[in-house]
Design a protein around this motif. Structure first.
Motif: not given
Length: 531
Positions: A368-376
């Motif tokens: 939880k709590g992850q943002l899309i730029f963290d994922l990329f």
């Protein structure tokens, strides 16, 4: 995605009225459940709780033990959270009284007053579920905008379960994400039926406004994303406008891994495991054999294709017990010649190592709590690692493939390096094909992640003036932190620049710096002209 068993309570699906039975504020973003009186007002104190319980029509006209009632609610919550039957409350009370009778027999009457009958536990769970649903409704109504994540899977009873997650942001930029509902679909699971369940969950259960919906994430299946009859298209017709559609990044990562064609390895490994485990006598003999030989593990594990991390666990356990398995099968009528095949064993070792790396990426994308730029950023970091793996394999360096390094002979490193570098190349191409952003999408992410690094002229017209004000403010720069890397990383450390930074990373990473090849020298001259 794992689904809970369907549980009915008063004619309703328990999962649809209970967003989560973990009532801690850290897991739900909600307050602990509160008892409501017969007028719908929140009970906030012991005195109010006593008054509210005495005022209920179903309550007997006698004083209420507030402490005992609170304990009853807490135990009921634990019973429901553990997925236990409501009748377990009576067993818990029996155990509790037995312990108290031995430890502090004088206090046993206080514990007798804790009501944990089946009907009481049911009422308690209904109260808690209603309260948590009300809190979720209030939180959703405070959202400035929100998005949905939807996935459908079939449980062990062949009932399709549709999970709907909601993530929103309020006017104070507080981000919350919760399970909105689990809808049981006992009939068809077409786009029309899925869309109907989503609309029912959002409008009926949460009383949310579709005007605030900005996007939806799915697994990319035709029933979800079909151009005319997919749930996404039908939902856009319902709300009268288009929304942003996303394909689950974890699902895409799993699809990328399928480019590795090692079915001949997995099929044999799974066949051996099934041959041992599906025959009761043989399974018992195998476990006894492992115990006698002092093996590292006591059994092999089944492979479940729907569980994305299963393959890595199966391969790791299989390799750890490979010698014992081979010896055990020597006396069996069915033979597996692949266990003696050099090429097959090398493929087994490589698949184990690369699957381990893929599983590490999968774990980074979860939570939880992850943002899309963290994922990329995690995906881009993995792409850089793949490039490193490829170059090192061509140079006969197996340092990041420990299973291969341990089991493959030194004189075979050159041959296997060339062979598996080609597989890494296929994996890189697949990741670039599926998980690459357009220049417009990169700009959108960069505005949110690091607005100080973009050219105001590149920003959308309605944001250009605000970007300039932001970039020229020393206060905001201080708050943001000038120690951040240009790619958005929290710290611009040497390890980050060399191994992970998509902007400043040298062409061949650490290996290039050690060898100072032509590409790395050009990079140094450009990045560090003072050298």
């Amino acid at each position: 995605m794992d689904c809970r068993r369907e549980v009915t309570l008063g004619g309703k699906n328990l999962a649809t009225i209970l967003p989560s039975l973990d009532t801690s504020s850290s897991s739900l973003g909600l307050s602990p459940p509160k008892v409501m009186d017969n007028r719908g007002s929140t009970v906030s104190s012991d005195h109010d709780l006593c008054y509210a319980l005495n005022q209920r029509k179903s309550s007997p006209k006698r004083p209420v033990n507030v402490t005992a009632t609170r304990v009853s609610y807490e135990i009921s919550t634990d019973i429901a959270a553990a997925g236990k039957s409501f009748t377990e409350g009576e067993f818990v009370k029996k155990c509790m009284l037995r312990a108290v009778s031995r430890i502090c027999p004088r206090e046993i009457e206080k514990f007798r007053s804790v009501s944990l009958s089946r009907t009481t536990v049911q009422r308690r769970v209904e109260d808690i579920a209603a309260n948590l649903t009300n809190q979720l409704q209030q939180k959703v109504n405070e959202f400035h905008s929100y998005s949905l994540a939807v996935d459908e899977s079939t449980d062990c009873t062949d009932i399709a379960q549709l999970l709907v997650f909601i993530r929103g942001i309020d006017d104070n930029f507080n981000v919350s994400e919760n399970l909105a509902g689990m809808q049981s679909m006992k009939g068809r699971t077409t786009g029309k039926h899925i869309c109907g369940e989503i609309v029912d969950c959002i409008t009926t259960k949460l009383s949310a406004d579709f005007k605030k919906l900005v996007g939806m994430c799915t697994d990319g299946a035709p029933a979800m994303c079909g151009k005319t009859k997919g749930a996404m298209s039908l939902l856009q017709e319902v709300i009268g406008r288009k929304i942003i559609a996303h394909h689950c990044i974890i699902h895409q990562q799993v699809l990328c891994s399928k480019v590795l064609k090692f079915d001949h390895v997995m099929s044999v490994a799974v066949s051996i495991v099934n041959y041992i485990r599906t025959r009761k006598v043989k399974h018992r003999l195998f476990k006894s054999f492992l115990e006698e030989t002092g093996a590292e593990y006591g059994d092999v594990v089944y492979h479940t294709d729907v569980r994305w991390l299963s393959r890595g666990k199966v391969l790791k356990r299989f390799i750890a017990l490979k010698d014992e398995i081979k010896k055990f099968l020597e006396t069996e009528p069915k033979k597996f010649s692949e266990l003696d095949d050099l090429s097959w064993n090398e493929d087994l070792f490589f698949l184990c190592d690369i699957t381990s790396h893929l599983n590490d990426l999968n774990m980074k994308l979860q939570g939880k709590g992850q943002l899309i730029f963290d994922l990329f950023a995690a995906v881009n970091g993995f792409k850089a690692k793949l490039g490193l793996f490829k170059n090192q394999l061509l140079d006969r360096i197996l340092v990041h493939f420990p299973t291969c390094s341990q089991h493959i002979l030194q004189e075979r490193h050159s041959a296997v390096g060339i062979k598996y570098a080609q597989q890494i190349k296929f994996l890189i191409e697949e990741f670039n094909s599926r998980l690459s952003l357009s220049s417009e999408e990169k700009l959108q992410l960069k505005i949110i992640e690091n607005p100080f690094s973009i050219d105001p002229e590149e920003a959308p017209p309605h944001l250009q003036m605000e970007v300039i004000d932001l970039q020229t403010s020393s206060l905001y720069k201080t708050k943001y932190g000038e120690s951040r890397c240009e790619c958005g990383a929290t710290e611009q450390t040497a390890d980050h620049v060399i191994n992970a930074c998509p902007i400043h990373r040298p062409p061949r990473g650490v290996l290039g710096l050690k060898r100072l090849d032509e590409d790395t020298i050009k990079w140094l001259m450009t990045s560090c002209p003072e050298i």
